[in-house]
Design an enzyme around this catalytic site. Structure first.
Site, PDB file in Angstrom:
ATOM      1  N   ALA A  67       0.872  -1.177   0.000  1.00 17.28           N
ATOM      2  CA  ALA A  67       0.000   0.000   0.000  1.00 17.28           C
ATOM      3  C   ALA A  67       0.908   1.226   0.000  1.00 17.28           C
ATOM      4  CB  ALA A  67      -0.873  -0.013   1.241  1.00 17.28           C
ATOM      5  N   GLY A 112       0.666  -5.083   0.666  1.00 17.86           N
ATOM      6  CA  GLY A 112      -0.497  -5.138  -0.232  1.00 17.86           C
ATOM      7  C   GLY A 112      -0.168  -5.777  -1.565  1.00 17.86           C
ATOM      8  N   GLU A 115      -0.415  -9.406  -0.935  1.00 21.49           N
ATOM      9  CA  GLU A 115      -1.860  -9.675  -0.772  1.00 21.49           C
ATOM     10  C   GLU A 115      -2.578  -9.664  -2.127  1.00 21.49           C
ATOM     11  OE1 GLU A 115      -2.035  -6.477   2.223  1.00 21.49           O
ATOM     12  OE2 GLU A 115      -3.134  -7.878   3.477  1.00 21.49           O
ATOM     13  N   GLU A 135       4.448  -5.396   7.179  1.00 20.14           N
ATOM     14  CA  GLU A 135       3.680  -4.328   7.834  1.00 20.14           C
ATOM     15  C   GLU A 135       4.117  -4.052   9.261  1.00 20.14           C
ATOM     16  OE1 GLU A 135       2.380  -6.702   5.941  1.00 20.14           O
ATOM     17  OE2 GLU A 135       0.924  -5.845   4.560  1.00 20.14           O
TER      18      GLU A 135
END
Ligand code: COA
Length: 260
Positions: A67, A112, A115, A135
């Site tokens: 992200a 992300g 993911e 993270e």
């Protein structure tokens, strides 16, 4: 439809979707998430003749490096939960797509990015690919489904270790653990993904969609996967593709599937 951060390249029945933020290692900012939602939620479902999607990141340094951390600084109280909810919804669109989606991973697939790759149906990695959920280095946890899907792919022990340490897996380790389908020499990732999709495109498209639906049911706690399989089997046996597939077998010729 137009996209700010995605480039769509159509080639026969396949679409290559390139996340185009190379300078930011293709980090998923909110605009990119909106673009992905638009493509997988509104655009792709209306393209009846598409038989496969390849998802990758621009350049060879990263699939997606997570992200967009630079957007995190403007998060207010409720934004975190909303961001995770929305991100998960976008990735469910990919996982529940009736058309197979193959992630091509060159370089980093972190946070992300890992993911996102896991929400795709299959993953082809270049030998320099790196996977991880770092993270915790930022004091947060995966929020786009990573805590759930990483366990599904590689099991609880190793997933726990990776999410607690933030360590990265190299391509061979990711392959050994079952996170990626194939590892190929750098530069051959696209060709391998196309080879896979070309093979799948010779099968009944409706059946492929129902394979995806049945597999997804295994991981949905509110669904009985065996019952879903029965429903999906029932539906495909009513399809024109099934009649054609059986007839083609008897006549010893390739089937001409239409997806109906
Ligand atoms: N969000 C926003 N920008 C990012 C980013 C992210 N997740 N990951 C990388 N970038 C940007 C960097 O800020 C840098 O931009 P700049 O040139 O304007 O400073 C550019 O991409 C290149 O990254 P850089 O860190 O210089 O490359 P590197 O080769 O030294 O390191 C990584 C690569 C992937 C190891 C490192 O960028 C990194 O750790 N990124 C964050 C990964 C992460 O924690 N993801 C989970 C987020 S929840």
């Amino acid at each position: 439809m137009s996209y700010q951060n995605l480039i769509l390249t159509e080639e026969g029945p396949f679409i290559t979707v390139t996340i185009n933020r190379e300078k930011a290692l293709n980090a998923l900012n909110q605009q990119t998430m909106s673009d992905l939602a638009q493509f997988f939620g509104e655009d792709l479902p209306h393209r009846e003749n598409v038989r496969g999607v390849i998802l990758h990141g621009a350049g060879d340094r990263a699939f997606v490096a997570g992200a967009d951390i630079k957007e995190f600084t403007s998060l207010t109280d409720d934004d975190g939960a909303n961001m995770a909810r929305r991100g998960q919804a976008v990735f469910f669109l990919i996982e529940r797509s009736k058309v197979p989606v193959v992630a091509v991973i060159q370089g980093f697939a972190l946070g992300g990015g890992c993911e996102l790759a896991m929400a795709c149906h299959m993953r082809i990695a270049g030998e320099k690919a790196r996977f991880g959920q770092p993270e915790v280095n930022l004091g947060i946890i995966p929020g786009y489904g990573g805590t759930q899907r990483l366990i599904q792919y590689i099991g609880k022990s190793k997933a726990t270790e990776l999410m607690m340490t933030g360590d990265m897996l190299n391509a061979e380790e990711a392959y050994r653990l079952g996170l990626v389908n194939h590892v190929v020499p750098q530069g051959e990732e696209m060709a391998k993904a196309k080879e896979l999709l070309e093979k799948i495109a010779t099968k009944g498209p409706k059946a492929i969609g129902k394979v995806i639906e049945s597999i997804n049911a295994y991981y949905q706690y509110d669904q009985d996967g065996f019952a879903k399989e029965v429903d999906c089997f029932g539906e495909v046996t009513l399809s024109e593709d099934f009649k054609e597939g059986a007839q083609a077998f008897i006549e010893k010729r390739p089937a001409n599937f239409t997806g109906k």
